[in-house]
Design an enzyme around this catalytic site. Structure first.
Site, PDB file in Angstrom:
ATOM      1  N   ASN A  33      44.554  35.505  45.739  1.00  0.00           N
ATOM      2  CA  ASN A  33      44.880  34.261  45.028  1.00  0.00           C
ATOM      3  C   ASN A  33      46.107  34.398  44.127  1.00  0.00           C
ATOM      4  OD1 ASN A  33      43.270  35.967  43.429  1.00  0.00           O
ATOM      5  ND2 ASN A  33      42.642  34.267  42.148  1.00  0.00           N
TER       6      ASN A  33
ATOM      7  N   PRO B 140      46.257  45.216  50.351  1.00  0.00           N
ATOM      8  CA  PRO B 140      46.331  43.800  49.982  1.00  0.00           C
ATOM      9  C   PRO B 140      45.256  43.032  50.740  1.00  0.00           C
ATOM     10  CG  PRO B 140      48.228  44.420  51.363  1.00  0.00           C
ATOM     11  CD  PRO B 140      47.374  45.644  51.194  1.00  0.00           C
ATOM     12  N   SER B 141      44.934  41.852  50.253  1.00  0.00           N
ATOM     13  CA  SER B 141      44.007  40.996  50.992  1.00  0.00           C
ATOM     14  C   SER B 141      44.587  40.688  52.363  1.00  0.00           C
ATOM     15  CB  SER B 141      43.812  39.690  50.217  1.00  0.00           C
ATOM     16  OG  SER B 141      43.269  38.707  51.062  1.00  0.00           O
TER      17      SER B 141
ATOM     18  N   GLU C 193      37.246  43.801  39.062  1.00  0.00           N
ATOM     19  CA  GLU C 193      37.661  42.542  38.418  1.00  0.00           C
ATOM     20  C   GLU C 193      37.209  41.420  39.338  1.00  0.00           C
ATOM     21  OE1 GLU C 193      41.011  44.099  35.510  1.00  0.00           O
ATOM     22  OE2 GLU C 193      41.547  42.434  36.797  1.00  0.00           O
TER      23      GLU C 193
ATOM     24  N   CYS D  55      40.978  33.214  39.170  1.00  0.00           N
ATOM     25  CA  CYS D  55      39.722  33.774  38.661  1.00  0.00           C
ATOM     26  C   CYS D  55      39.378  33.130  37.333  1.00  0.00           C
ATOM     27  CB  CYS D  55      39.814  35.283  38.532  1.00  0.00           C
ATOM     28  SG  CYS D  55      41.218  35.837  37.578  1.00  0.00           S
TER      29      CYS D  55
END
Ligand code: NAD
Length: 455
Positions: A131, A155-156, A227, A262
């Site tokens: 995100n 990374p995502s 996190e 988040c």
């Protein structure tokens, strides 16, 4: 193979070879071999190379912003904002790393010195979300690399092109590829990384995945930081001078990056005396948001990065309406090939509804009327998460008194959805363990070693 899709159009824009157990093992081995020499460089030299990476990021800012927007769908200006914010974070780390690694003599008397030195963790994994992929990745790899660790950066799968582009700039800046390799792939590839006996696992993502990672790696006893998500509340008291200005701030906090932050505002409580004025102003703000092509200048809300989240939002709206909520705006997908959802506002909500309990991670908000501060505080705490909470009030004392009793890593008075490199970023409860940013977020990558020196 990892297929990368543009969420605004649905088109496949890249196909990348994913890592396997063998390529991951080879990258870990190469990192183990290269890390001691990287750690042995003078700090000034590592800082110079990180600073050169910053120069590379600045020079490629438009290109990187376009890449980021193409794979996560973030409006172009918000991609630029993320890159500029990343440069500010790098500057903070460069300025504060010397103090964080400085050795300390804590006792010096006849025949005995007690001393603390700071050593890098070693070889760590950075498993990251999509995100704010540059923020959440670099909160780990900037300070970790600067202090001498090697970082296996995963990374995502939704932000891999950005991750690869940054690693390329890092290598061009003199950071050895072996100490900063990219691991390409989805959750299955991340799972393979967990089998490696690394010195640390630094994860940003959902509560479910974080909990799983914690359990999987526990046997090696590595350092673990998680996190995770949030269900961040904001409360508007009855003494705010300008409910419309507060509504504008909170609408931005809820809908920036299509609510996929988040620390996005996910629930709003409003004192009954200002409720109607607040809701009217909030609806006007939301109606003015420009939704659409994220590459068009002026777009404020782009598509959702993950198409599957559309189902979650539909379900939250249907659940809320079935339990008595009023749909005041949006509440549906926008037809077309992209994963767009109309900005959605629900009122007459309560905590029996998913929209007030489960992370939404999309352009949707519930606004609930409350009678007093005590009710607001009780509702703000009615969650397993604890990332941030905001109170809007003319009086700092009133806001601080309410926030003191709300269990979160971050407290905001008259602001929200804000991250500062100077302050620690952490969560309580299901929002995670450990922290990044601030001087603590440099020490997080160091192992303090004790020396007892007699002679
Ligand atoms: P996610 O948990 O789906 O994925 C995060 C990462 O974990 C990805 O790289 C993914 O490939 C990897 N992964 C998935 N399964 C894995 C497995 N079994 N083993 C190892 N790795 C695995 O989360 P996401 O959708 O990328 O991110 C959204 C979530 O992240 C939201 O909950 C959001 O609130 C949270 N988030 C938190 C912060 C924070 O600082 N607290 C910042 C950004 C995002």
């Amino acid at each position: 193979m990892l297929e990368v899709r543009n969420p605004a159009t649905g088109a496949v824009i890249a196909a990348l070879a994913a890592d396997t157990a063998d390529t991951i093992a080879a990258k870990v081995q190469a990192a183990r071999q290269a890390q001691p020499a990287w750690a042995a460089l003078p700090l000034a030299e590592r800082k110079a190379r990180l600073a050169a990476l910053g120069e590379g990021l600045k020079a490629s800012l438009e290109e990187l912003a376009a890449t980021l927007t193409s794979e996560v769908g973030k409006p172009l200006q918000q991609s630029r904002n993320e890159l500029n914010g990343t440069l500010a974070r790098l500057a903070f780390f460069l300025e504060h790393v010397d103090a964080a690694v400085a050795p300390e003599t804590v006792l010096s008397e006849a025949g005995l010195e007690e001393r603390i030195t700071q050593e890098p963790l070693g070889v760590i994994a950075n498993i990251s979300a999509w995100n704010y992929p540059i923020f959440v990745g670099s909160n780990v790899y900037f300070p970790a690399l600067m202090t001498g660790s090697a970082v296996l950066y995963k990374p995502s799968e939704y932000a891999t092109l950005t991750g690869l582009a940054i690693q390329k700039l890092a290598v061009a800046a003199g950071i050895p590829a072996e100490v900063f390799p990219v691991i390409v792939g989805g959750g299955d590839v991340g799972q393979l990384l967990l089998e490696q006996p690394l010195d640390g696992f630094f994860f940003t993502g959902s509560y479910g995945t974080g909990k799983h990672i914690n359990q999987q790696v526990a046997g090696h006893l590595p350092k673990v930081q998680l996190e995770l998500g949030g269900k961040d509340p904001a409360y508007v008291t009855d003494d705010v001078a300008d409910p419309a200005a507060v509504a504008a701030g909170l609408a931005d906090g809820a809908f920036y990056n299509a609510g996929q932050s988040c620390c996005a505002v996910e629930r709003i409580y409003v004192h009954t005396r200002v409720y109607d004025a607040f809701v009217d102003a909030f609806l006007k703000e939301v109606a003015a948001f420009k939704v659409g092509d994220p590459t068009a200048e002026g777009t404020y809300i782009g598509p959702l990065t993950r198409r599957a989240q559309l189902d979650v939002l539909d379900d939250q709206v249907a659940d809320a309406v079935a339990r008595g909520a009023t749909l005041r705006a949006g509440g549906k997908r926008i037809e077309g090939p992209g994963a767009f959802y109309a900005p959605t506002v629900l009122t007459e909500v309560d905590h029996s509804m998913k929209v007030m309990r489960d992370e939404s991670f999309g352009p949707i908000i519930g606004i609930q009327r409350v009678q007093d501060d005590a009710e607001a505080a009780r509702l703000m705490n009615d969650t397993a998460y604890g990332l941030t909470a905001a109170v809007y009030s003319a009086t700092r004392d009133r806001a601080e008194a309410i926030l003191r009793d709300v269990r979160t890593g971050t407290a905001y008075w008259n602001c929200c959805d804000r991250v500062s490199p100077r302050l620690p970023w952490s969560g309580r409860g299901h929002s995670g363990v450990g922290l990044t940013l601030s001087h603590y977020g440099i020490k997080a990558f160091l192992h303090p070693r004790a020396w007892h020196l007699r002679g």
